[in-house]
Write a protein that holds these residues in place. Structure first.
Motif, PDB file in Angstrom:
ATOM      1  N   ASN A  40      -5.086  11.417  -3.910  1.00  0.00           N
ATOM      2  CA  ASN A  40      -5.266  11.375  -5.367  1.00  0.00           C
ATOM      3  C   ASN A  40      -6.667  11.806  -5.804  1.00  0.00           C
ATOM      4  OD1 ASN A  40      -2.686  10.737  -6.042  1.00  0.00           O
ATOM      5  ND2 ASN A  40      -3.093   8.640  -6.676  1.00  0.00           N
ATOM      6  N   TRP A  54      -5.132  17.277  -6.933  1.00  0.00           N
ATOM      7  CA  TRP A  54      -3.761  17.778  -6.901  1.00  0.00           C
ATOM      8  C   TRP A  54      -3.790  19.287  -7.095  1.00  0.00           C
ATOM      9  CZ3 TRP A  54      -0.406  13.972 -10.341  1.00  0.00           C
ATOM     10  CH2 TRP A  54      -0.326  12.736  -9.692  1.00  0.00           C
ATOM     11  N   THR A 100      -1.283  22.553  -8.176  1.00  0.00           N
ATOM     12  CA  THR A 100      -0.032  22.829  -8.887  1.00  0.00           C
ATOM     13  C   THR A 100       0.157  24.327  -9.035  1.00  0.00           C
ATOM     14  OG1 THR A 100       1.184  22.486 -10.945  1.00  0.00           O
ATOM     15  CG2 THR A 100      -1.206  22.622 -11.107  1.00  0.00           C
ATOM     16  N   PHE A 116       3.574  19.485  -8.017  1.00  0.00           N
ATOM     17  CA  PHE A 116       2.205  18.990  -7.878  1.00  0.00           C
ATOM     18  C   PHE A 116       2.069  18.429  -6.467  1.00  0.00           C
ATOM     19  CE2 PHE A 116       2.472  19.284 -12.390  1.00  0.00           C
ATOM     20  CZ  PHE A 116       1.183  19.485 -12.834  1.00  0.00           C
ATOM     21  N   ASP A 159      -0.545  16.827  -3.385  1.00  0.00           N
ATOM     22  CA  ASP A 159      -1.806  16.154  -3.101  1.00  0.00           C
ATOM     23  C   ASP A 159      -2.562  16.926  -2.032  1.00  0.00           C
ATOM     24  OD1 ASP A 159      -3.592  13.692  -3.266  1.00  0.00           O
ATOM     25  OD2 ASP A 159      -3.066  13.682  -1.143  1.00  0.00           O
ATOM     26  N   ASP A 160      -3.835  17.233  -2.292  1.00  0.00           N
ATOM     27  CA  ASP A 160      -4.613  18.083  -1.391  1.00  0.00           C
ATOM     28  C   ASP A 160      -4.901  17.398  -0.066  1.00  0.00           C
ATOM     29  OD1 ASP A 160      -6.489  20.631  -1.249  1.00  0.00           O
ATOM     30  OD2 ASP A 160      -7.677  18.935  -0.533  1.00  0.00           O
ATOM     31  N   VAL A 206       3.958  15.008  -5.133  1.00  0.00           N
ATOM     32  CA  VAL A 206       4.012  13.831  -5.994  1.00  0.00           C
ATOM     33  C   VAL A 206       5.043  13.987  -7.105  1.00  0.00           C
ATOM     34  CG1 VAL A 206       1.634  13.171  -5.490  1.00  0.00           C
ATOM     35  CG2 VAL A 206       2.088  14.747  -7.361  1.00  0.00           C
ATOM     36  N   PRO A 247      -4.799  11.430 -10.811  1.00  0.00           N
ATOM     37  CA  PRO A 247      -5.747  12.036  -9.864  1.00  0.00           C
ATOM     38  C   PRO A 247      -7.113  12.227 -10.505  1.00  0.00           C
ATOM     39  CG  PRO A 247      -4.358  13.733 -10.793  1.00  0.00           C
ATOM     40  CD  PRO A 247      -3.864  12.425 -11.375  1.00  0.00           C
ATOM     41  N   VAL A 300      -7.458  18.358 -10.831  1.00  0.00           N
ATOM     42  CA  VAL A 300      -6.246  19.159 -10.698  1.00  0.00           C
ATOM     43  C   VAL A 300      -6.672  20.616 -10.545  1.00  0.00           C
ATOM     44  CG1 VAL A 300      -4.116  19.942 -11.792  1.00  0.00           C
ATOM     45  CG2 VAL A 300      -4.814  17.564 -12.015  1.00  0.00           C
TER      46      VAL A 300
END
Length: 536
Positions: free
Chosen positions: A215, A218, A220, A239, A241-242, A248, A275, A278
């Motif tokens: 978190n 993210w 996208t 989306f 999570d890195d 997610v 998060p 983004v």
């Protein structure tokens, strides 16, 4: 008392009127010399020798200082140099005469500073100080022999080392001081030459980045594909999570609108929290060239920092791009969806399989849920219990259908009937006929009233066997329709009237082909089947 002696010459040196010289007798004598020089230029040859003698206190015949044009032979010869013996004799004569250096130096053709230097060198070194010495700065390296030998040994043992590295290792190892220029000079004296080799440009190295916890960031992006049955293009947004590669939230819709992105973003926040950042591309759903986009406004309201990738650099969003490749190869390339609703559900099952069951090589062969729920394992267990065990099969093929197979013999000819997907295959020998079933529900038709045919009266004199009514056919009950279970991945859905069911295009339809095939037999044709003859 100083005495200045002028030696007469048979060929006096030419007089240069541009040269300004002051007589040692004072400015009055200098003025008189100037007047005599003027007379000499006018042709008074009697006073020419006296004027020439009074123009300077240098030795007659000695070259003037400064620059002038001379023949090449004279320039090559230059002023003759005194030998060490002559230097010693001149120094001895000066010391015995008692004359000042300024008065004695012109007599021997040197400057007074040279006399002082000879005297100092003689007092320090004796007659050896008057020997010939090399003029100017000594050539070659001034490093010690130990340092020179160390440099050459290091270069012989490691030919690929440069001057910078040798200089650094000398300082760190034997504590010998040698600058890179000094090392280069030593190598040049030893015969090393600089070789210019053309270099080959290397491709830019791959740069990796990964956040330290879930978190934090993210990623996208949007992905598009075509529903094969409806020939309709749809758009998928997700989306990711890195830190963990955990999806997610996702959303599938018929248009790539900003509303879809916002709904998916809100669904992910509602399920897994907000998060810190983004990462997006420059799509119109995320960035606008004038003003502030709706997505940026949503991020500002929630305290999320939006990071926009550089244009034409998809590798910045490499993690979400890698997920699109996995989704296409393992699911979408072979999957056939009945409509948009089924596509959403089955994509949700693939996301569940990706999050909880599929190992990821980028995170040491862990599943994304292992990293995402590292701090809350109980939350992971609760969600994983809801994930179907065959989530990947549900995503690829949907609900498993009950098998269908029928074989028989009519008039001595064997035939088989079996199902292949949504198609029923009738095979007799080498001939095959395919009936494509319509996925739409069949209309319920009222049952026709049963009619009984009276048996003809028996003919006299002929004994007929009793007519036995055939037993009623046993119809096996159809298996109940099993619906797809719901996925656990949060999906953002935007209300839309389009469901994926489109009207067939105009022209020849499957119903027309059915009538052509069974019209001669007079059999009933329904809208729920299409018959196509297939020959080997």
């Amino acid at each position: 008392m100083s005495h200045v002696q002028h030696t007469p010459t048979t060929e006096p040196a030419p007089w240069d009127p541009r040269r300004k010289e002051v007589s040692p007798a004072g400015p009055e004598v200098a003025a008189a010399s100037a007047d005599h020089a003027a007379d000499a230029t006018c042709g008074t040859g009697d006073d020419h020798g006296a004027v020439t003698a009074s123009l300077g206190n240098r030795r007659p015949g000695s070259p003037r200082r400064g620059r002038r044009l001379v023949p090449a032979a004279e320039a090559a010869s230059g002023q003759p140099q005194l030998t060490p013996t002559q230097r010693l004799l001149a120094l001895d004569t000066w010391m015995k005469s008692g004359l000042p250096a300024g008065d004695y130096a012109p007599l021997v053709g040197v400057s007074k500073h040279t006399l002082y230097a000879w005297k100092a060198r003689f007092e320090a070194e004796g007659p050896a100080g008057l020997m010939d010495r090399q003029r100017g700065r000594p050539t070659g390296s001034r490093l010690s022999e130990v340092t020179k030998r160390s440099i050459l040994l290091m270069k012989e043992q490691h030919p690929d080392w440069g001057v910078e590295r040798i200089s650094a290792l000398l300082e760190r190892g034997p504590a010998l001081s040698a600058s890179p220029k000094a090392v280069r000079r030593v190598l040049a004296e030893a015969g090393y030459e600089l070789e210019e080799r053309p270099t080959v440009p290397h491709p830019d190295h791959v740069r990796f980045f990964e956040r330290a916890r879930a978190n934090q960031l993210w990623q996208t992006d949007l992905f598009t594909f075509v529903l094969k049955r409806q020939n309709q293009r749809v758009y998928l947004v997700a989306f990711l999570d890195d830190h963990s590669r955990f999806i997610v939230s996702y959303g599938l819709h018929a248009s790539q609108s900003a509303a879809l992105v916002l709904e998916v973003f809100r669904a992910g926040i509602a399920s897994y929290g907000t998060p810190d950042e983004v990462l997006t591309d420059n799509g119109t759903q995320y960035v606008t060239w004038r003003g502030t986009s709706r997505f940026r406004q949503e991020c500002d309201q929630r305290g999320v920092r939006q990071i926009v990738a550089t244009p034409r650099h998809p590798e910045t969003l490499g993690k979400i791009e890698r997920f699109w490749g996995t989704l296409w190869r393992e699911c979408l390339e072979t999957a056939v969806f009945a409509d948009l609703g089924e596509a959403r559900t089955r994509l949700g099952h693939f996301v569940d399989h990706y999050n909880f069951q599929r190992p990821h090589q980028g995170i040491d062969s862990l599943v994304p849920a292992d990293r995402f729920f590292a701090a809350a394992p109980q939350v992971r267990r609760a969600i994983q219990e809801r994930v179907a065990a065959n989530a990947l099969e549900l995503a690829r093929s949907g609900v498993p259908k009950a098998p269908f197979y029928l074989t028989g013999n009519v008039a001595g000819q064997a035939f088989t009937v079996h199902a292949e997907g949504e198609t029923v295959i009738l095979q007799k020998g080498q001939q095959r006929a395919a009936i494509a079933l319509d996925p739409r529900p069949e209309p319920v038709l009222p049952e026709a009233a049963s009619t009984t045919t009276a048996a003809p009266p028996p003919t006299a004199g002929v004994a007929l066997p009793p007519v036995v009514a055939p037993p009623p056919p046993v119809v096996a009950p159809l298996p109940p329709v099993v619906a797809l279970p719901s996925a656990t991945a949060p999906a953002g859905v935007v209300a839309s009237p389009w469901t994926g069911a489109v009207a067939p295009p105009p022209g020849g339809s499957a119903l027309d082909r059915l009538h052509r095939l069974v019209g001669d037999a007079g059999g009933p044709a329904t809208d729920a089947a299409t018959v196509t003859e297939v020959r080997p």
